[in-house]
Write an enzyme that holds these catalytic residues in place. Structure first.
Site, short mmCIF file in Angstrom:
data_model
loop_
_atom_site.label_atom_id
_atom_site.label_comp_id
_atom_site.label_asym_id
_atom_site.label_seq_id
_atom_site.Cartn_x
_atom_site.Cartn_y
_atom_site.Cartn_z
N CYS A 1 0.82 -1.22 0.00
CA CYS A 1 0.00 0.00 0.00
C CYS A 1 0.85 1.27 0.00
CB CYS A 1 -0.93 0.02 1.21
SG CYS A 1 -2.02 -1.39 1.25
N HIS B 1 -9.18 2.63 -2.42
CA HIS B 1 -7.78 2.44 -2.06
C HIS B 1 -7.09 1.53 -3.08
CE1 HIS B 1 -4.20 1.56 0.11
NE2 HIS B 1 -4.66 0.67 0.98
N CYS C 1 -0.79 2.76 6.57
CA CYS C 1 -0.37 1.43 6.99
C CYS C 1 -0.15 0.56 5.76
CB CYS C 1 -1.42 0.79 7.91
SG CYS C 1 -3.03 0.54 7.15
C1 LIG Z 1 -14.86 -5.50 2.27
C2 LIG Z 1 -14.87 -6.13 0.88
C3 LIG Z 1 -14.63 -7.65 0.98
C4 LIG Z 1 -16.26 -5.87 0.28
O1 LIG Z 1 -16.25 -6.32 -1.02
P1 LIG Z 1 -17.60 -6.43 -1.85
O2 LIG Z 1 -18.54 -7.37 -1.15
O3 LIG Z 1 -17.25 -6.73 -3.25
O4 LIG Z 1 -18.13 -4.95 -1.70
P2 LIG Z 1 -19.41 -4.28 -2.30
O5 LIG Z 1 -19.04 -2.92 -2.76
O6 LIG Z 1 -20.09 -5.19 -3.28
O7 LIG Z 1 -20.33 -4.09 -1.03
C5 LIG Z 1 -20.99 -5.17 -0.41
C6 LIG Z 1 -22.39 -4.71 -0.04
O8 LIG Z 1 -22.26 -3.64 0.88
C7 LIG Z 1 -22.98 -2.53 0.43
N1 LIG Z 1 -22.28 -1.30 0.82
C8 LIG Z 1 -20.97 -1.02 0.68
N2 LIG Z 1 -20.71 0.20 1.15
C9 LIG Z 1 -21.88 0.70 1.60
C10 LIG Z 1 -22.26 1.94 2.17
N3 LIG Z 1 -21.36 2.91 2.39
N4 LIG Z 1 -23.56 2.12 2.51
C11 LIG Z 1 -24.49 1.15 2.29
N5 LIG Z 1 -24.18 -0.05 1.73
C12 LIG Z 1 -22.89 -0.25 1.39
C13 LIG Z 1 -23.01 -2.69 -1.07
O9 LIG Z 1 -24.08 -1.97 -1.66
C14 LIG Z 1 -23.16 -4.16 -1.24
O10 LIG Z 1 -24.53 -4.49 -1.04
P3 LIG Z 1 -25.20 -5.67 -1.91
O11 LIG Z 1 -24.44 -6.91 -1.53
O12 LIG Z 1 -26.61 -5.64 -1.44
O13 LIG Z 1 -25.01 -5.28 -3.33
C15 LIG Z 1 -13.79 -5.49 -0.03
O14 LIG Z 1 -14.11 -4.16 -0.31
C16 LIG Z 1 -12.42 -5.57 0.59
O15 LIG Z 1 -11.78 -6.62 0.56
N6 LIG Z 1 -11.92 -4.45 1.14
C17 LIG Z 1 -10.61 -4.39 1.76
C18 LIG Z 1 -9.55 -4.15 0.73
C19 LIG Z 1 -8.18 -4.31 1.31
O16 LIG Z 1 -7.90 -5.24 2.06
N7 LIG Z 1 -7.27 -3.40 0.95
C20 LIG Z 1 -5.96 -3.39 1.46
C21 LIG Z 1 -5.94 -2.72 2.75
S1 LIG Z 1 -4.45 -2.99 3.59
#
Ligand SMILES: CC(C)(COP(=O)(O)OP(=O)(O)OC[C@H]1O[C@@H](n2cnc3c(N)ncnc32)[C@H](O)[C@@H]1OP(=O)(O)O)[C@@H](O)C(=O)NCCC(=O)NCCS
Length: 398
Positions: free
Chosen positions: A96, A348, A379
């Site tokens: 990152c 990100h 981080c």
């Molecule tokens: C958390 C994570 C697994 C979610 O992935 P995802 O399931 O593909 O995410 P989505 O955008 O489809 O969101 C999932 C659900 O949450 C809902 N949602 C997401 N953000 C929302 C918000 N702010 N308000 C309301 N709903 C929200 C979406 O609408 C979706 O709903 P649905 O399933 O009914 O369509 C993924 O974003 C992730 O791995 N994040 C971390 C990334 C990471 O590790 N980066 C490195 C850091 S060191």
């Protein structure tokens, strides 16, 4: 032989819009290298006193250095931009903080007199090269890093919730709502327009569109909507899609120079590099590492947190941002922190997030002439933190 270090300045910073990774993303049909080339050209167009032949290095942070992101992208993109054969370039990886490290290495290379003018940036196309793609960890890696959760970033955030239960799901959600709200205000006020370079891209349906706005922000996010989201990393956990940064595509580039050379060219730089620091912690709680990195950088700069007027902290997850703010003696809603919102709203795209923090800080310095010092901190997976302190050169009082 004694030598003097040169002062290093940021002249400009530009980025692509950030897209959602995957088929619904604005960059699904755009390659990572094609995200960079328009940024290089835009830096030259926006800074007419600088020409490509002055660029002495092109340093790019990239996490997954394979396929379209492999082959030393930093070297190839200047040739794709039609800048000839004479611009060296490289790619570096600190996950990152790859892009922030590119800026850090660039700054120290300029300070040491190796070069006078360079571009440093970060790119990540998480749609084409998902996290962990083709990774082949050493059989002992999990054990060496404290367990399998060290390799799963969402689990490292769940670990912080578990080890430090004072940071609750409700606090994490509230932090995310506030982040989205601040981003919504900044976007509406046009703060992103100066830094985002619009790109013509092919949509998934084959039509062409202009990608000029970030795709991930959800400014109308409410506590009620977040409360119902599932916890994908752990059953009955606390980390959700709403209080995490997402999976994204994007690139960001920063133009760095020695202050002497900038002044010679009558360029008005935005900010001066003060100090950098990197630190490492237990990889299973990787998100806590900005704390030691920031303590270190403050010590190097000889200032305290009270002297910092603007803080750009990458939010991989709400809980790690909450932990870091608390341990650095800041309130969760300190007005100096992420005024335009952070990664939970904008996304990100791993290595491009560090330069994005620098671009935000430059924008904020530009409009806050009373602010003197700024901090960019983030981080890193495997348990690292990277912090850089900058000084505003648009300060009235100086
Ligand atoms: C958390 C994570 C697994 C979610 O992935 P995802 O399931 O593909 O995410 P989505 O955008 O489809 O969101 C999932 C659900 O949450 C809902 N949602 C997401 N953000 C929302 C918000 N702010 N308000 C309301 N709903 C929200 C979406 O609408 C979706 O709903 P649905 O399933 O009914 O369509 C993924 O974003 C992730 O791995 N994040 C971390 C990334 C990471 O590790 N980066 C490195 C850091 S060191």
């Amino acid at each position: 032989m004694g030598r003097e270090l040169k002062e290093v300045v940021v002249v400009d910073a530009v980025r692509t819009a950030f897209g959602k990774a995957g088929e619904k993303g604005i960059f699904w049909r755009t390659r990572a290298d094609d995200l960079i080339v328009p940024l290089l050209k835009a830096l030259m167009e926006r800074n007419s006193k600088i020409t490509p032949d002055m660029i002495e290095d092109n340093i790019w942070g990239v996490t997954n250095q394979m396929k379209e992101q492999g082959g030393t992208i930093g070297r190839v993109v200047t040739m794709l931009a039609d800048w000839g054969y004479e611009i060296p370039g490289c790619s570096i990886d600190r996950m990152c903080a790859g892009g922030l490290s590119a800026i850090g290495f660039g700054a120290t290379n300029i300070a040491a007199g190796m070069v006078d003018c360079l571009i440093a940036g970060g790119v990540e196309h998480m749609g084409h090269l998902p996290m962990g793609f083709m990774r082949d960890p050493h059989p002992n890696a999990e054990e060496a890093m404290g367990g399998p959760s060290a390799l799963n970033m969402g689990m490292t955030a769940e670990n912080i919730h578990e080890r430090f239960p004072e940071f609750t799901r409700e606090m994490a959600d509230r932090y995310a709502v506030e982040c989205q709200r601040k981003a919504g205000i900044a976007i509406k006020a046009g703060k992103m327009k100066d830094m985002i370079i619009p790109l013509e891209v092919e949509s998934a349906d084959g039509t062409f569109m202009i990608a000029a706005e970030d795709q991930p922000p959800r400014p109308n996010t409410t506590m009620a909507a977040l409360r119902d989201l599932r916890t994908p990393f752990k059953e009955n956990g606390n980390v959700t899609a709403g209080n995490s940064s997402g999976l994204n595509d994007g690139a960001c580039a920063v133009l760095l120079m020695s202050e002497d050379r900038a002044r010679e060219l009558r360029i008005e730089p935005v900010m001066r590099w003060v100090a950098s620091a990197v630190a490492a912690v237990d990889p299973t709680i990787m998100g806590t590492a900005p704390v030691p990195a920031t303590r270190k950088v403050l010590k190097k700069a000889g200032i305290s947190m009270d002297d910092i007027d603007i803080i750009e902290m990458n939010e991989a997850f709400s809980v790690q941002a909450l932990y870091c703010l608390d341990r650095l003696g800041l309130r969760w809603d300190d007005p100096r922190v992420n005024r335009w919102g952070g990664a939970i709203a904008y996304g990100h795209p791993l290595a491009s997030s560090g330069p994005r923090l620098v671009a935000f800080l430059a924008g904020l310095f530009n409009e806050n002439s009373n602010a003197r010092y700024g901090l960019t901190t983030m981080c890193v997976g495997r348990g690292q933190g990277y912090s850089i302190i900058w000084e505003n050169l648009r300060t009235k009082t100086r």
